[in-house]
Design a protein around this motif. Structure first.
Motif, PDB file in Angstrom:
ATOM      1  N   ARG A 162      21.813  11.512 -29.446  1.00 45.79           N
ATOM      2  CA  ARG A 162      22.383  12.290 -28.346  1.00 45.79           C
ATOM      3  C   ARG A 162      21.676  13.628 -28.245  1.00 45.79           C
ATOM      4  N   ASP A 167      22.677  16.152 -21.713  1.00 51.47           N
ATOM      5  CA  ASP A 167      23.534  14.983 -21.482  1.00 51.47           C
ATOM      6  C   ASP A 167      22.723  13.688 -21.411  1.00 51.47           C
ATOM      7  N   LEU A 203      29.632   9.637 -23.767  1.00 49.34           N
ATOM      8  CA  LEU A 203      29.015   9.758 -22.452  1.00 49.34           C
ATOM      9  C   LEU A 203      29.937  10.445 -21.460  1.00 49.34           C
ATOM     10  N   THR A 204      29.317  11.035 -20.449  1.00 48.67           N
ATOM     11  CA  THR A 204      30.042  11.565 -19.300  1.00 48.67           C
ATOM     12  C   THR A 204      29.603  10.773 -18.068  1.00 48.67           C
ATOM     13  N   PRO A 205      30.267  10.951 -16.932  1.00 46.32           N
ATOM     14  CA  PRO A 205      29.813  10.250 -15.719  1.00 46.32           C
ATOM     15  C   PRO A 205      28.388  10.608 -15.315  1.00 46.32           C
ATOM     16  N   ALA A 206      27.884  11.761 -15.790  1.00 48.00           N
ATOM     17  CA  ALA A 206      26.539  12.192 -15.406  1.00 48.00           C
ATOM     18  C   ALA A 206      25.479  11.870 -16.458  1.00 48.00           C
ATOM     19  N   SER A 207      25.853  11.221 -17.546  1.00 51.26           N
ATOM     20  CA  SER A 207      24.908  10.972 -18.640  1.00 51.26           C
ATOM     21  C   SER A 207      23.746  10.093 -18.194  1.00 51.26           C
ATOM     22  N   ASP A 218      23.105   4.462 -16.407  1.00 48.94           N
ATOM     23  CA  ASP A 218      24.193   5.435 -16.445  1.00 48.94           C
ATOM     24  C   ASP A 218      25.385   4.865 -17.209  1.00 48.94           C
ATOM     25  N   ARG A 219      26.440   5.650 -17.260  1.00 46.63           N
ATOM     26  CA  ARG A 219      27.617   5.248 -18.021  1.00 46.63           C
ATOM     27  C   ARG A 219      28.233   3.955 -17.462  1.00 46.63           C
TER      28      ARG A 219
END
Length: 283
Positions: A162, A167, A203-207, A218-219
């Protein structure tokens, strides 16, 4: 000729045709961290040349996302180019590469028609020398990266890397974009969905997620892949619980992928289920 493409600030990915494998560079003020090293001495020499052509700095360390040779057999060549650099991996990856790396070379020795045969056989296997069990942070000066072992899946020694400040997550072969995730004879199909649950928590929605093979995803893509692997695991559990013999399970199940991709998954799944979840056929 593959080019290193910047997918986030000072994170470059090159996608190589042999195995469609990704090599990633993470930059910091202390230098570059190379994630995976490709599948042979010759293949790794191309990677070294591409890193130098990029001109973003010197490699100060290597990370192997798991033991498989297409990610680790370039270790020796990379360390020749940058002597003394540490090679990081999960402790199980060290054990597996040490135990099974020779078997990979023997498979190539037994296949005289493979165009990579001589190169693989001439490759010196160099195992990782800096291992961890759960999680560890690596300091690149103005940037820290995190190595996390989320659990067993593609192998018992998978890690994800990570890069929190941008991100980005490097998923190794826990996530694959260019094909279905490879469930081999050393995989843990009953654990894999739960392992990806841990990954999804990072993860985030923008990862941006860099898979071991294929284009960044993406996620949502990781969620979809986790759900497919979950269906596979639960189908195996249901078949075993109903007493379907392992040799009949592929034909008896309704699978999200073509059964030819799931031969090892079914056998490994039956092996890993506790006895209480298997109904023995009546004789």
């Amino acid at each position: 000729m593959p080019d290193f493409t910047e997918v986030a600030e000072r994170v470059w990915v090159a996608r190589y045709p042999w195995f469609d494998v990704n090599i990633t560079l993470v930059g910091g003020e202390r230098g570059l961290l190379m994630v995976d090293t490709h599948g042979s001495a010759g293949a790794a020499r191309e990677v070294v040349d591409d890193v130098r052509r990029l001109g973003a700095g010197e490699v100060v360390g290597v990370v192997n996302t798991h033991w498989h040779f297409d990610h680790t057999f370039g270790n020796h060549t990379v360390r020749e180019a940058w002597p003394g650099i540490p090679i990081h991996a999960h402790e199980n990856a060290l054990t597996e590469l040490s135990d099974w790396g020779g078997e990979v070379k023997q498979r190539y020795a037994d296949d005289p028609d493979d165009p990579h045969r001589d190169d693989v056989l001439a490759t010196q296997i160099v195992p990782p020398d800096h291992t961890f069990s759960s999680a560890i942070a690596l300091d690149l000066g103005d940037r820290a990266v995190e190595l996390v072992h989320p659990g067993r899946g593609h192998t018992s020694g998978d890690l994800v890397l990570r890069v929190p400040d941008v991100d980005v997550l490097l998923g190794g072969d826990l996530v694959e974009e260019s094909a279905h995730p490879s469930i081999n004879s050393d995989a843990w199909p009953m654990d894999w969905p739960l392992t990806l649950d841990i990954v999804l928590g990072l993860l985030t929605p923008a990862s941006v997620v860099v898979p071991g093979h294929g284009a960044p995803v993406d996620r949502e893509f990781v969620e979809d892949q986790r759900n497919e692997l979950g269906i596979i695991a639960e189908t195996i559990r249901d078949l075993a619980n109903r007493g379907v013999p392992v040799d009949e399970a592929l034909e008896a199940g309704e699978w999200p992928w073509e059964p030819r991709y799931l031969m090892h998954a079914v056998r490994r799944g039956y092996e890993h289920l506790p006895r209480s979840q298997k109904r023995l056929p009546l004789i």
